[in-house]
Design a protein around this motif. Structure first.
Motif, PDB file in Angstrom:
ATOM      1  N   GLU A   1     -10.291   6.163  -1.300  1.00 24.89           N
ATOM      2  CA  GLU A   1     -10.185   5.915   0.146  1.00 24.89           C
ATOM      3  C   GLU A   1      -8.856   5.267   0.522  1.00 24.89           C
ATOM      4  OE1 GLU A   1     -12.092   2.743   3.267  1.00 24.89           O
ATOM      5  OE2 GLU A   1     -13.523   3.933   2.093  1.00 24.89           O
ATOM      6  N   SER A   2      -8.381   4.356  -0.288  1.00 27.24           N
ATOM      7  CA  SER A   2      -7.237   3.531   0.112  1.00 27.24           C
ATOM      8  C   SER A   2      -5.879   4.110  -0.268  1.00 27.24           C
ATOM      9  CB  SER A   2      -7.368   2.132  -0.501  1.00 27.24           C
ATOM     10  OG  SER A   2      -7.460   2.203  -1.905  1.00 27.24           O
ATOM     11  N   THR A   3      -5.798   4.881  -1.336  1.00 26.46           N
ATOM     12  CA  THR A   3      -4.504   5.339  -1.829  1.00 26.46           C
ATOM     13  C   THR A   3      -3.718   6.159  -0.808  1.00 26.46           C
ATOM     14  OG1 THR A   3      -5.263   5.253  -4.120  1.00 26.46           O
ATOM     15  CG2 THR A   3      -3.343   6.622  -3.671  1.00 26.46           C
ATOM     16  N   PRO A   4      -4.330   7.101  -0.081  1.00 25.88           N
ATOM     17  CA  PRO A   4      -3.524   7.851   0.893  1.00 25.88           C
ATOM     18  C   PRO A   4      -2.849   6.949   1.924  1.00 25.88           C
ATOM     19  CG  PRO A   4      -5.625   8.939   0.527  1.00 25.88           C
ATOM     20  CD  PRO A   4      -5.708   7.616  -0.157  1.00 25.88           C
ATOM     21  N   ARG A   5      -3.559   5.957   2.396  1.00 28.27           N
ATOM     22  CA  ARG A   5      -2.974   5.047   3.392  1.00 28.27           C
ATOM     23  C   ARG A   5      -1.830   4.235   2.780  1.00 28.27           C
ATOM     24  NH1 ARG A   5      -0.721   3.839   7.806  1.00 28.27           N
ATOM     25  NH2 ARG A   5      -1.167   1.785   8.705  1.00 28.27           N
ATOM     26  N   ILE A   6      -1.992   3.792   1.539  1.00 26.35           N
ATOM     27  CA  ILE A   6      -0.914   3.054   0.871  1.00 26.35           C
ATOM     28  C   ILE A   6       0.339   3.923   0.801  1.00 26.35           C
ATOM     29  CG2 ILE A   6      -0.180   2.052  -1.327  1.00 26.35           C
ATOM     30  CD1 ILE A   6      -3.156   1.343  -1.827  1.00 26.35           C
TER      31      ILE A   6
ATOM     32  N   THR B   1      -5.506  -2.666  -3.801  1.00 32.21           N
ATOM     33  CA  THR B   1      -4.520  -2.336  -2.775  1.00 32.21           C
ATOM     34  C   THR B   1      -3.172  -2.955  -3.106  1.00 32.21           C
ATOM     35  OG1 THR B   1      -6.298  -2.254  -1.123  1.00 32.21           O
ATOM     36  CG2 THR B   1      -4.045  -2.405  -0.298  1.00 32.21           C
ATOM     37  N   ALA B   2      -3.179  -4.203  -3.562  1.00 34.70           N
ATOM     38  CA  ALA B   2      -1.919  -4.877  -3.899  1.00 34.70           C
ATOM     39  C   ALA B   2      -1.258  -4.237  -5.116  1.00 34.70           C
ATOM     40  CB  ALA B   2      -2.173  -6.356  -4.152  1.00 34.70           C
ATOM     41  N   VAL B   3      -2.033  -4.009  -6.177  1.00 35.22           N
ATOM     42  CA  VAL B   3      -1.447  -3.434  -7.391  1.00 35.22           C
ATOM     43  C   VAL B   3      -1.060  -1.982  -7.154  1.00 35.22           C
ATOM     44  CG1 VAL B   3      -1.839  -2.913  -9.821  1.00 35.22           C
ATOM     45  CG2 VAL B   3      -2.727  -5.036  -8.847  1.00 35.22           C
TER      46      VAL B   3
ATOM     47  N   ALA C   1       9.056  -4.253  -6.125  1.00 35.04           N
ATOM     48  CA  ALA C   1       7.726  -3.658  -6.027  1.00 35.04           C
ATOM     49  C   ALA C   1       6.684  -4.696  -5.649  1.00 35.04           C
ATOM     50  CB  ALA C   1       7.367  -2.975  -7.342  1.00 35.04           C
ATOM     51  N   SER C   2       6.807  -5.916  -6.196  1.00 38.65           N
ATOM     52  CA  SER C   2       5.865  -6.978  -5.826  1.00 38.65           C
ATOM     53  C   SER C   2       6.021  -7.356  -4.359  1.00 38.65           C
ATOM     54  CB  SER C   2       6.081  -8.204  -6.712  1.00 38.65           C
ATOM     55  OG  SER C   2       5.758  -7.921  -8.049  1.00 38.65           O
ATOM     56  N   TRP C   3       7.265  -7.507  -3.927  1.00 39.01           N
ATOM     57  CA  TRP C   3       7.530  -7.847  -2.527  1.00 39.01           C
ATOM     58  C   TRP C   3       7.022  -6.740  -1.605  1.00 39.01           C
ATOM     59  CZ3 TRP C   3      11.100  -5.110   0.595  1.00 39.01           C
ATOM     60  CH2 TRP C   3      11.368  -5.690   1.840  1.00 39.01           C
TER      61      TRP C   3
ATOM     62  N   LYS D   1       3.994  -6.683   1.393  1.00 36.56           N
ATOM     63  CA  LYS D   1       4.169  -6.165   2.750  1.00 36.56           C
ATOM     64  C   LYS D   1       3.148  -5.066   3.045  1.00 36.56           C
ATOM     65  CE  LYS D   1       8.228  -5.502   4.587  1.00 36.56           C
ATOM     66  NZ  LYS D   1       8.378  -6.607   5.555  1.00 36.56           N
ATOM     67  N   THR D   2       2.887  -4.231   2.048  1.00 41.42           N
ATOM     68  CA  THR D   2       1.953  -3.131   2.246  1.00 41.42           C
ATOM     69  C   THR D   2       0.532  -3.640   2.439  1.00 41.42           C
ATOM     70  OG1 THR D   2       3.371  -1.706   0.900  1.00 41.42           O
ATOM     71  CG2 THR D   2       1.116  -0.971   1.250  1.00 41.42           C
ATOM     72  N   VAL D   3       0.148  -4.649   1.665  1.00 49.14           N
ATOM     73  CA  VAL D   3      -1.191  -5.220   1.806  1.00 49.14           C
ATOM     74  C   VAL D   3      -1.398  -5.752   3.219  1.00 49.14           C
ATOM     75  CG1 VAL D   3      -2.611  -7.201   1.122  1.00 49.14           C
ATOM     76  CG2 VAL D   3      -1.609  -5.718  -0.617  1.00 49.14           C
ATOM     77  N   THR D   4      -0.403  -6.449   3.751  1.00 48.48           N
ATOM     78  CA  THR D   4      -0.519  -6.996   5.109  1.00 48.48           C
ATOM     79  C   THR D   4      -0.603  -5.884   6.135  1.00 48.48           C
ATOM     80  OG1 THR D   4       0.702  -8.974   4.441  1.00 48.48           O
ATOM     81  CG2 THR D   4       0.576  -8.511   6.792  1.00 48.48           C
TER      82      THR D   4
END
Length: 879
Positions: free
Chosen positions: A258-263, A323-325, A354-356, A360-363
């Motif tokens: 569910e989440s990967t496409p949005r990421i 989501t973060a990883v 990538a961590s930074w 940003k992506t998680v938020t």
């Protein structure tokens, strides 16, 4: 095209120049291969049966030989060369293969030497598929079936291919993999054909499209009877997505699907360009040593605990964690894969970006997940590691093999991300993003250095020289700045903040003359609202006006940049009454910095305990969580004198009532932040506040869960099991031990084994520790990977650390033989919380002659001993 090729070749030339050449071309390299031969492309075919311990390979390498030479050296490890032949034009060149130690294989031309120009090598060989470590090609069993997966970062492609195994060489790779027909086979690119394998009935040959230019460490493959969950397409180019789970467990990929496409789409928006490769597969790995996920082009691997969850296990923490990883790993597809580091000295930029970007992506994915506490975890962790005199700079020379391993550390991920965040705020997010996009476009499918990146973002903000200079102060030296702060107000209400910036120096640390240019922002109260004032602060004295103040501010704080601020006694006293009403973005770093300074002996425990108490009254669960974590992280050796009574009063009067009110079980309508507070609060209260009722409840819930996995909230299983094991009676211990000996589910095993590492009863603890080497009916209770994690958990636990160290001393040789290669050297890591001179003497004496046996071992010992020294010194703080 010409522009990025030129930049990539220039980076390669500089990279090769750093690799010293042997005087005698027949002598094996000491570390790097140099530029005598350069790969142009690879075609490899591997024959892999997951049930077998060995594989067969054939690789054709087209290369350019730079000058006449009798010998061509490549990387190879634990490979047996069956045959090899080189061709240059119409000339066939027979060769003799020669081992060059553990890392190299040389091919010596028979007769005339190799000539300058193009050559093609065809090499046939065999190798092993490791069932213990998780590097090169390794295999693991799940529910009776074997799976083979690759892990080539940083320098482990040489376990699978003779090759030029350095990151600056980016070439196309074309893989063909033969495997028994029952297996799914995946690699970096889409499969182009499947046919019968000649001469192997029941096998299939899987051919894959040639990759875009890749370094060897990003090549990947996996073979096994996976469930393949189709995920449709996502993004601007409608990239195909698939998810590979162990057989029968595809449904547990629900959230990931569910989440990967949005990421992916969020990242495309940030980079301003489509996902740069042909497809994206998400592949499950059962267990891993020293990695949790790997950003292989088109085929990301993750340990199964990040991917698989039954409906009752799909907690908010699980969803946020993936989501973060996932955002971190998919961000690498642009930053790291499309544009690759030229050499491992820039590992920090690869990983920190990538961590930074993941944060940003998680938020963007869920703004509620971008609260202050998770954003400050990495800052707090990196500042603590960076205070050591033995800490490495982010950008550090990589001159030997151990330096590669050392370049992957917490600072690489955490400090770098914090520095990038701080500089994004200084340069402005819009200009910073423009610089990132220009950097990516100019060097697509090539290699680059951190200096290239600094120039790009500096140019975008029209601050090239300033950006290069400021970045360098945080990247090219270890440590972090500290600002001593004094608030001054005149009779008319004008307010200024006087700061003195110097190196953050723990009590007892070696002196540092490091200096920084720090983009710092300060927050203060003015007219009932929060105002902000930013400045670029250099070492020495600075005065920052607070122009919006109409009267002397009731408080002054700072944003969570990569620096520590120490208010003087007057400002600290002024801040305390207001702390409970601060925005959580200010309160969390204030609490974290108080803890950091106390643990470093910069200020005393008496001074920070009131901060923790005030934070526990904050309405934000994240601020209260930060206070609980700070109390938990206080070393028991520092809780003496008046601080002992004050700490006990906070535990009794504040922590325990809150824990009893919340209880072990979640309540309807609770926010994710409340649930995460419970996760740390309840085990802390049961342990340090000593509440027998909470301990008994945990034992009951643990026994229920051991009988029936729905017996406890999924999010609370770990703290419940840990608490139950810490205070286990004989019956509870027996139930844990029985499950450890029989349970096969890897997630459940990880939680049970980790809990057993925390058993404290003197009558039961020796039995628990002995499980690391125990066998039942000829079968190990723990495999080597589990035993490693078990011992790390035991040495991390305050109540078990000394007993676990004694067990290590008594059984070190047997443990070293069982654990994955090189990992015994890292067992010293958590011993830095041992906090007496006697502890230091024992650790130093035991590991002195043992740590050099393992790559990176001496450095780990040096850092652990420094940590003990600083802990001892912090018992007599400066303030």
């Amino acid at each position: 095209m010409q522009k990025f090729l030129f930049a990539g070749l220039l980076g390669l030339a500089l990279s090769f120049a750093a690799g010293a050449q042997p005087v005698d071309p027949k002598s094996p390299p000491a570390f790097r291969l140099g530029d005598a031969a350069i790969p142009l492309d690879y075609k490899a075919r591997l024959s892999i049966d997951p049930d077998a311990e060995r594989f067969e390979g054939e690789i054709r390498i087209r290369m350019r030989i730079g000058r006449a030479t009798p010998m061509v050296w490549m990387h190879a490890r634990k490979l047996e060369i069956v045959s090899a032949e080189f061709r240059q034009g119409t000339r066939a060149i027979g060769v003799t293969s020669t081992s060059g130690g553990n890392e190299f294989v040389g091919f010596e031309a028979k007769g005339e030497p190799f000539a300058a120009g193009e050559a093609e090598a065809t090499i046939r060989y065999t190798g092993s598929v490791d069932a213990l470590s998780t590097r090169g090609l390794f295999r693991q069993k799940s529910a009776g079936d074997w799976y083979v997966v690759s892990q080539f970062e940083a320098d482990s492609a040489r376990f699978a291919f003779p090759c030029f195994d350095e990151p600056g060489w980016k070439t196309p790779w074309q893989l063909t993999i033969d495997a028994p027909a029952a297996n799914v086979v995946v690699s970096n690119t889409p499969e182009t054909s499947v046919s019968d394998t000649p001469g192997r009935p029941g096998w299939k040959r899987h051919a894959f499209a040639a990759t875009k230019p890749l370094p060897s460490y990003l090549v990947a493959l996996s073979v096994g009877p996976f469930d393949v969950v189709e995920g449709g397409t996502a993004g601007r180019n409608k990239t195909p997505l698939r998810y590979l789970a162990p057989k029968g467990r595809g449904a547990e990929m629900r959230w990931v699907k569910e989440s990967t496409p949005r990421i992916l789409e969020i990242l495309e928006d940030y980079f301003g360009m489509p996902y740069p490769f042909e497809k994206l597969d998400t592949v499950t790995v059962g267990q891993a040593v020293n990695f949790g996920a790997m950003e292989n082009v088109g085929m990301i691997t993750y340990v199964e605990s990040l991917l698989l969850a039954k409906p009752n296990e799909e907690t908010p923490a699980f969803r946020r964690r993936y989501t973060a990883v996932g955002a971190h790993e998919i961000a690498h597809m642009w930053f790291g894969n499309l544009v690759t580091l030229a050499w491992w000295d820039d590992t920090w930029l690869n990983e920190s970006f990538a961590s930074w970007m993941g944060d940003k992506t998680v938020t963007a994915f869920n703004p509620e997940w971008g609260s202050a506490y998770p954003r400050n975890v990495t800052r707090n962790r990196s500042l603590f590691a960076d205070r050591l005199a033995t800490a490495r700079p982010l950008h550090n020379p990589v001159l030997e093999k151990g330096d590669i391993d050392a370049s992957f550390n917490r600072l690489t991920y955490d400090k770098g991300a914090q520095v990038l965040s701080m500089f994004e705020g200084w340069l402005t997010p819009e200009r910073f993003r423009h610089g990132v996009r220009e950097y990516m476009a100019a060097r697509a499918y090539g290699s680059a250095t951190s200096q290239d990146f600094f120039r790009a973002v500096g140019d975008a903000a029209d601050k090239r020289d300033a950006a290069l200079a400021a970045f360098s102060t945080f990247v090219n030296q270890p440590g972090a700045p500290m600002m001593d702060a004094v608030l001054r107000c005149d009779a008319k209400g004008a307010a200024v903040l006087d700061v003195v910036q110097s190196a953050f120096q723990p009590q007892g640390a070696r002196a540092s003359n490091a200096s920084w240019t720090t983009p710092a922002c300060f927050a203060y109260e003015a007219g009932g609202s929060v105002k902000k004032q930013c400045a670029e602060v250099a070492n020495g004295k600075a005065t920052i006006a607070l122009p919006a103040a109409q009267a002397c501010p009731r408080w002054v704080a700072w944003d969570s940049g990569y620096f520590v601020m120490r208010p003087d006694a007057a400002l600290a006293k002024r801040n305390l009454p207001a702390l409970a009403a601060w925005p959580d973005t200010l309160a969390v770093p204030y609490v974290n910095d108080a803890s950091l300074m106390q643990r470093s002996g910069v200020i005393g425990l008496d001074r920070v305990l009131p901060v923790y108490k005030a934070a526990l009254a904050h309405k934000s669960p994240g601020v209260r969580r930060a206070a609980v974590e700070a109390l938990k992280n206080t070393n028991p050796e520092h809780v003496t004198g008046s601080a002992k009574a004050a700490r006990a009063a906070i535990d009794r009067d504040v922590v325990l009532p809150l824990a009893r009110q919340m209880g072990w079980t979640e309540k309807p309508g609770e926010s994710d932040e409340v649930r995460e507070l419970r996760f740390v609060l309840l085990p802390y209260a049961a342990d340090y506040a000593g509440d027998e009722a909470l301990r008994a409840q945990a034992r009951d819930l643990a026994r229920q869960w051991l009988r029936d996995r729905s017996g406890a909230d999924a999010m609370m299983v770990t703290p419940i099991l840990d608490t139950a094991a810490r205070f286990a009676d004989a019956g509870t211990y027996a139930a844990f031990e029985a499950e450890a000996a029989t349970t096969q589910n890897l997630r459940d095993r990880r939680q049970i084994v980790s809990a057993l590492a925390k058993v404290r009863d003197p009558a039961l603890r020796p039995k628990a520790l002995g499980l690391a080497l125990d066998k039942r009916s000829g079968q190990e209770v723990m495999n080597g990977r589990e035993a490693l994690l078990f011992l790390e958990d035991a040495t991390e636990d305050d109540g078990n650390r000394r007993a676990a160290f004694a067990y290590l001393r008594d059984n070190f040789d047997a443990l070293a033989a069982k654990l994955p290669p090189e990992t015994p050297g890292q067992l010293v890591r958590h011993l830095d919380r041992m906090c007496t001179p006697q502890d230091r003497s024992q650790v130093a004496a035991f590991f002195k002659d043992r740590s050099p046996r393992f790559v990176g071992g001496p450095r780990r010992l040096e850092q652990a001993l420094e940590g003990i020294d600083l802990c001892v010194a912090a018992g007599t703080p400066r303030v």
